[in-house]
Scaffold this active site. Structure first.
Site, PDB file in Angstrom:
ATOM      1  CG  ASP A 168      -1.842   1.151   1.304  1.00  0.00           C
ATOM      2  OD1 ASP A 168      -2.286   1.606   0.233  1.00  0.00           O
ATOM      3  OD2 ASP A 168      -2.110   1.633   2.417  1.00  0.00           O
ATOM      4  NE  ARG A 195      -4.101  11.413   0.168  1.00  0.00           N
ATOM      5  CZ  ARG A 195      -4.385  10.593   1.155  1.00  0.00           C
ATOM      6  NH1 ARG A 195      -3.573  10.502   2.187  1.00  0.00           N
ATOM      7  NH2 ARG A 195      -5.452   9.833   1.120  1.00  0.00           N
ATOM      8  N   GLY A 237      -3.078  -2.099   8.899  1.00  0.00           N
ATOM      9  CA  GLY A 237      -3.949  -3.119   9.477  1.00  0.00           C
ATOM     10  C   GLY A 237      -5.407  -2.740   9.532  1.00  0.00           C
TER      11      GLY A 237
END
Length: 1196
Positions: A503, A653, A834
């Site tokens: 990721d 971003r 996670g």
């Protein structure tokens, strides 16, 4: 396709049918219903009763020769014992021999439940029949703490107990709890109490299970055979070693179970709405459907007892015990959802569900309302959704309890390898029997015993210990690097990984974000500092976030924290944001529509009050992906696309900001606002430009992964241009041009370069496909992936291995990518957050969850070898290893003091001292095995992935691959050594046995000690600090292993045959008939064979120890090196006659000078020739390779 027994009942008649079906659920593959046979008709009783009666009739009637009768009853007894043990070893055999299938589940009392792969083992469980209030019968069973109910109306099979987790939202909001005791009793009967308990079995129960395991039984049989061959001394020691080792493991297993039992939270009293009033109820008595009031956790140990749906109020939850992620999560009620919307846990669980095992840090009580419930403790109103082992925490515990927790020798590959060796053992045993029976005077009993010993020599007693040690050593090393593993069977997969997927956000890039400024204002691409941005932009940045203020400070998304800090505004406890400086009005946040990775946006309803005015002016503020916000704008700026694409190409971003004035509204109008109503006719407020710096070790880790013959792929939900920039920076993409699959409208797709200068058709021709794939790097977006999957799945299969970046993909598409890699036969590793990547992490062969908010370095240095090196052993284990080395030296010292003794039954005191030292060495091995299998605890383990790193660095990926490769190579070299030893032993126990050659009991014991010590030191090898470009071979059965084993055996065999011939020529003539039962007597032939046997053993370990480039070389593994050099020096001294007294104590004769020289020359030639053939095979066949389709590129 699996075959499942389906039981159907209709109109009172029972119909039996067997039909093809897939798995029942994620846990159970299929279920077979049956009922037990009477004891007499068990498969291991009646047939053998008949066989024994038949044998007795034939024996008493004189129809059998005495020897044939004994052999026959031994064979029947052996088959009987094997059948009884097979019922212990295999649930399928036990079901076949002791049960019979039935057609009607109402008549069944047992069920054979077979789980899906890697979810534990099959079991035979009782079927429970209970009467219901309406006169019906409820049929159910419990497997691995999960209840399965027989569905006689629709599916006509057992299905997992369903919980109320997919009903319409209006059902939950209108539910008023259980109204009477009858409803409660029915719910209790259906769901059972809310308990997460495990029963700790008795010591003897566990020991009986281990003592009847196939390898243990096999070893005990071998010990019995050695006793019959008068190796009492060696046999008793081996038996004691086996029993003590198994008992030690049982003790450790009991301690582990006790630790796991402590993980469950203790019950406490909670407010529950039952029978139209609130009452205090212990948490272990909660039932699905209960309404509970959940206040803030009173202490760190007060954890939520079950999975809850948040009906009213809001709260902030610490989910670190489940996901490992320390950033608290904000939870909101389902009140804002449409009433007819069904609850979807995959979509709503992150925001609307509170999970068992988590902690409430802060809560906002629900407002007082005539129609809404509110607890007496002003807690949040929640609906109990799942209890017991069905909660997320319960499923994690079940994985720890029932998953494949130990790696043993009982694998298909191990048995196949043993069968391969058994071919040679059968040939040797046949030779002994045929040649032996040619002499009518030879004892058939002794011949039969020797043939059996040859067959059993294929598997040494140390095999199960050594194979489990290889994996447990890696487990211990990883735990010291703060990497925890709940599924140890996945460690060898890490050594075979082909594709490493990452990721981007929070994994490769840091959370220390920098807000560069605002762009896109007035159709300009210039970046304006946020402090100079207009009021409209500041209002969006200040209000559109999910931050919350706790006692410990501001918590939430690091990106939103950085943005709020950049504009210099402050969030208060009352959900208000106020500028620290200036006279701008503050904003009050009234409602949030939280960010969703599927929707790629979030929206907020906020308001402000102008000075001197009483009314609140409401605003809708929205932020999200530029391509998503574009369609929501009332007027799209002319330079909208060019501005955000420009900054995306630079790796920033970009988030689009928008707002809408809602004016003055009443409270009821605010509550009725919908997301669809807010996200339309918006005014553009600019783009916020945020730079995401790479983590400090991302470049080094990715470089190491690429250099070690792996393909590296990025799978992210971020913008394609931003992802491509990061991929270029990290060398994921290395060719000059990266192509992105883009939709040009009207379902017209094409490949376009990042700068839009190059455009190519989406589907190249077959003739140009290979050139196309090797000329460019590729990036596919989520939309492009959907298009290819739907319309061109075959082309996607060809293209997939060449893609280096997947951008703007949803969590479900991440799973799809991993599954398609697996369908291509590739071994995958996925590293991600996670919390967001759970599906992909679970579907990868090796899923690695890292904690994005954790430090990237351990709190203290764990290793003296450097940051990339393996951890040092704990002081306790280091001390044990040092003691093992000292014991080896003690054995050598005691050898010099041993008196000459031929006794097979009474060991001398010095011999007893040596064996005590050997027993201590075996005990050390047991203790190291015990300490190398740490218990994985909640908080260390994660529901997200089999591997959880407690650090934010992706360095853990390299550590896991290093340990995986080390385990693979260690296992491979162990099998090579075992194979060579077994082949040599098969020859020496056949041809040489018939010549009367045998070892003394004491010689055999010393040889066994050397073997155990060398295996122990091999299993403790550590991986090298840096991954090698060479890849290990992925399995035991490969051309290199088979070729090197057979060629080395040919070399050893030739030398052994030659030396035996020379020994016979130099020995006095012997009788033609060899007495196989006489006691051991030293001779030139016996001494020669003993010398070469130990030499072959030493050379086998030295040559087949793989070492570099995967783990420490022989010179670095000092313990193994010293043991081999010491043993080699001893053998050389004995061969050269340098130590005549020691040679006499070893019962070795003095060799003639010419013979001695020839013996040493042959031993040296054997060593060199074996080394040469192994290195030649290694050079030609010994290196693994990536599949050509992955076309890896290595940075220069």
């Amino acid at each position: 396709m699996n075959i499942m027994l389906i039981c159907r009942v209709s109109d009172g008649a029972s119909v039996f049918s067997v039909m093809a079906s897939g798995p029942i659920d994620d846990l159970v593959q299929y279920i077979v219903i049956c009922t037990p046979r009477s004891f007499l008709f068990h498969g291991y009783v009646l047939p053998f009763l008949v066989a024994y009666c038949g044998w007795a009739w034939a024996w008493l009637g004189g129809y059998l020769w005495p020897e044939m009768g004994v052999v026959l009853v031994c064979i029947v007894g052996f088959l009987h014992a094997l059948t009884c043990l097979a019922c212990r070893w295999s649930v399928h055999i036990r079901c076949l021999l002791t049960c019979r299938k039935v057609r009607d589940p109402r008549h069944a009392t047992l069920a054979k439940v077979v789980p899906t792969p890697n979810n534990g083992s099959a079991e035979i469980v009782p079927i429970i029949h209970t009467s219901e209030a309406d006169g019906g019968t409820n049929t159910h069973l419990t497997f691995q703490k999960t209840k399965y109910i027989y569905d006689s109306e629709e599916r006509h099979q057992f299905t997992a107990l369903s919980y109320p987790i997919d009903l319409p939202i209006s059902y939950y909001t209108e539910w008023r709890g259980y109204q009477d005791e009858e409803q409660l009793a029915r719910a209790l009967q259906k769901y059972g109490p809310n308990e997460v308990k495990m029963e700790v079995p008795e010591f003897m129960e566990l020991f009986r299970e281990r003592a009847t395991a196939p390898f243990f039984v096999f070893q005990v049989v071998c010990v019995g055979l050695w006793c019959l061959d008068e190796y009492w001394y060696y046999s008793v020691f081996t038996l004691v070693m086996l029993v003590v080792f198994e008992a030690t493991l049982v003790q450790q297993q009991l301690r582990n179970m006790a630790e796991i039992r402590k993980m469950t939270a203790k019950p406490y009293t909670i407010q529950v709405y039952r029978s139209r009033r609130w009452r205090g109820v212990p948490t272990d008595q909660l039932l699905p459907g209960d309404l509970v009031s959940v206040p803030r956790s009173a202490s760190p140990d007060t954890l939520l007892p079950c999975d809850l749906i948040l009906l009213r109020g809001s709260c902030v939850i610490d989910e670190s015990m489940l996901t490992g992620e320390s950033v608290p999560q904000m939870k909101e009620s389902v009140e804002s959802l449409e009433g007819d919307t069904p609850l979807d846990l995959t979509q709503h669980s992150k925001l609307r569900v509170l999970f068992a095992g988590t902690r409430v840090l802060q809560h906002t009580p629900p407002p007082r309302a005539p129609s809404g419930l509110r607890g007496p403790d002003t807690g949040c109103l929640c609906y109990v959704a799942r209890t017991g082992f069905s909660t997320c925490q319960g499923r994690l515990l079940r994985t720890i309890l029932y998953g494949v927790s130990r790696v043993t020798a009982n694998t298909l590959e191990t048995f196949a390898f043993i069968l391969f060796l058994l071919v040679f053992a059968i040939a040797a045993a046949s030779y002994v029997w045929i040649k032996g029976t040619e002499d009518p005077n030879r004892n058939r009993y002794k011949l039969f015993l020797e043939c059996t010993l040859i067959l059993t020599s294929v598997v040494p007693p140390e095999l199960p210990i050594e194979l489990s040690l290889a994996v447990n050593t890696s487990l211990l090393a990883l735990s010291r690097l703060l990497v925890y593993c709940t599924e140890p069977f996945r460690i060898p997969f890490a050594g075979k990984v082909d594709v490493c997927c990452f990721d981007k956000t929070g994994t490769l890039t840091s959370d220390d974000l920098v807000v560069e400024g605002i762009t896109g204002l007035s159709n300009s691409s210039e970046v304006v500092p946020v402090t100079e941005a207009p009021l409209e932009t500041l209002q969006v940045l200040a209000s559109c976030h999910s931050l919350v203020l706790l006692e410990d400070g501001l918590v939430g998304d690091p990106q939103e924290k950085a943005t709020l800090a950049a504009i210099d505004w402050t969030l208060t406890r009352g959900e208000a944001v106020i500028p620290k400086r200036g006279k701008l009005p503050g904003l009050k946040i009234f409602h949030r529509f939280h960010f969703s990775s599927i929707l790629k946006r979030m929206a907020v309803v906020c308001g402000y009050t102008m000075p001197g005015a009483a009314d609140t002016v409401y605003l809708a503020t929205v932020k999200g992906a530029p391509e998503t916000i574009r369609s929501m704008l009332r007027e799209v700026p002319k330079e909208y696309d060019s501005v955000y694409l420009k900054w995306s190409r630079r790796g920033a971003r970009i988030l689009a900001l928008a707002r809408k004035e809602l004016g003055r509204l009443s409270h009821s109008q605010v509550r009725e606002l919908t997301r669809e109503g807010l996200e339309c006719d918006l005014e553009f407020a600019g783009f916020v430009v945020i730079s995401c710096p790479l983590k400090r070790d991302s470049k080094d880790v990715v470089r190491e992964i690429l250099h070690s013959s792996h393909a590296a792929v990025m799978i992210t939900g971020d913008n394609a241009l931003t992802a491509c920039h990061v991929a270029r920076e990290l060398k994921f993409t290395q060719r000059k041009v990266t192509l992105i699959l883009q939709d040009r409208g009207d379902d017209n797709w094409e490949w376009s370069s990042i700068d839009d200068q190059l455009k190519l058709p989406a589907l190249p021709t077959k003739s140009s496909l290979n050139t196309f794939l090797h000329s460019y790097d590729f990036c596919i977006t989520g939309a492009g992936l959907s298009w290819l999957s739907t319309h061109h799945p075959i082309e996607l299969k060809s293209l997939l291995p060449a893609v280096r970046v997947f951008a703007r993909v949803s969590p479900q598409q991440k799973e799809q990518v991993l599954n398609q890699y697996k369908d291509l036969g590739l071994t995958t590793l996925m590293c991600g957050d996670g919390t967001n990547d759970v599906g992909a992490l679970k579907h990868a062969h090796c899923g690695v969850a890292i904690l994005s908010s954790a430090p990237d370095r351990p709190p203290q240095k764990k290793s003296k070898r450097g940051e990339d090196g393996p951890p040092s052993l704990s002081p306790a284990i280091s001390e044990k290893m040092e003691n093992a080395r000292k014991l080896a030296k003690r054995v050598e010292r005691h050898r010099e003091k041993l008196p000459h003794s031929n006794s097979q039954y009474r060991p001398s005191p010095q011999q007893e001292q040596v064996v005590r030292a050997q027993a201590q060495l075996q005990k050390l091995l047991q203790e190291i095995e015990e300490e190398s299998n740490p218990v994985v605890k909640l908080g260390d383990a994660s529901i997200a992935a089999p591997f959880t790193s407690k650090l934010s660095s992706i360095q853990c990926v390299c550590h896991i691959i290093k340990q995986g490769r080390c385990t693979l190579v260690t296992t491979l070299q162990m099998f090579k050594i075992l194979a060579l030893n077994a082949l040599i032993l098969a020859y020496s126990q056949s041809v040489l046995y018939l010549d009367g050659i045998k070892f003394s009991d004491y010689q055999a014991t010393l040889q066994g000690l050397l073997l155990a010590a060398c295996f122990l030191f091999i299993s403790r090898s550590k991986p090298l600090p840096v991954l090698s470009r060479q890849r290990p071979l992925p399995n035991i059965f490969n051309l290199y292993t088979i070729a090197t084993v057979l060629l080395q055996f040919a070399v050893h065999f030739s030398c052994l045959v030659y030396l035996v011939q020379q020994a016979n020529l130099n020995s006095p003539p012997k009788d033609k008939t060899v007495d196989l039962e006489k006691e051991f007597e030293p001779s030139l032939l016996n001494s020669t064979v003993y010398i070469i046997s130990i030499t072959l053993q030493i050379s086998t370990f030295a040559i087949n120890y793989r070492g570099r480039p995967y783990m420490e070389g022989l010179t670095e593994n000092r313990a193994l090196l010293y043991s081999l050099v010491g043993s080699g020096g001893l053998v050389l001294s004995l061969a050269l006659g340098l130590l005549p007294d020691l040679a006499a104590q070893f019962e070795i004769v003095d060799f003639p000078p010419q013979y001695r020289l020839m013996l040493v020359q042959v031993l040296a030639a054997d060593l060199l020739a074996s080394l040469l053939v192994d290195r030649l095979c290694l050079y030609l066949l010994g290196e693994g390779s990536l599949p050509p389709s992955l076309t890896p590129h290595h940075p220069s």
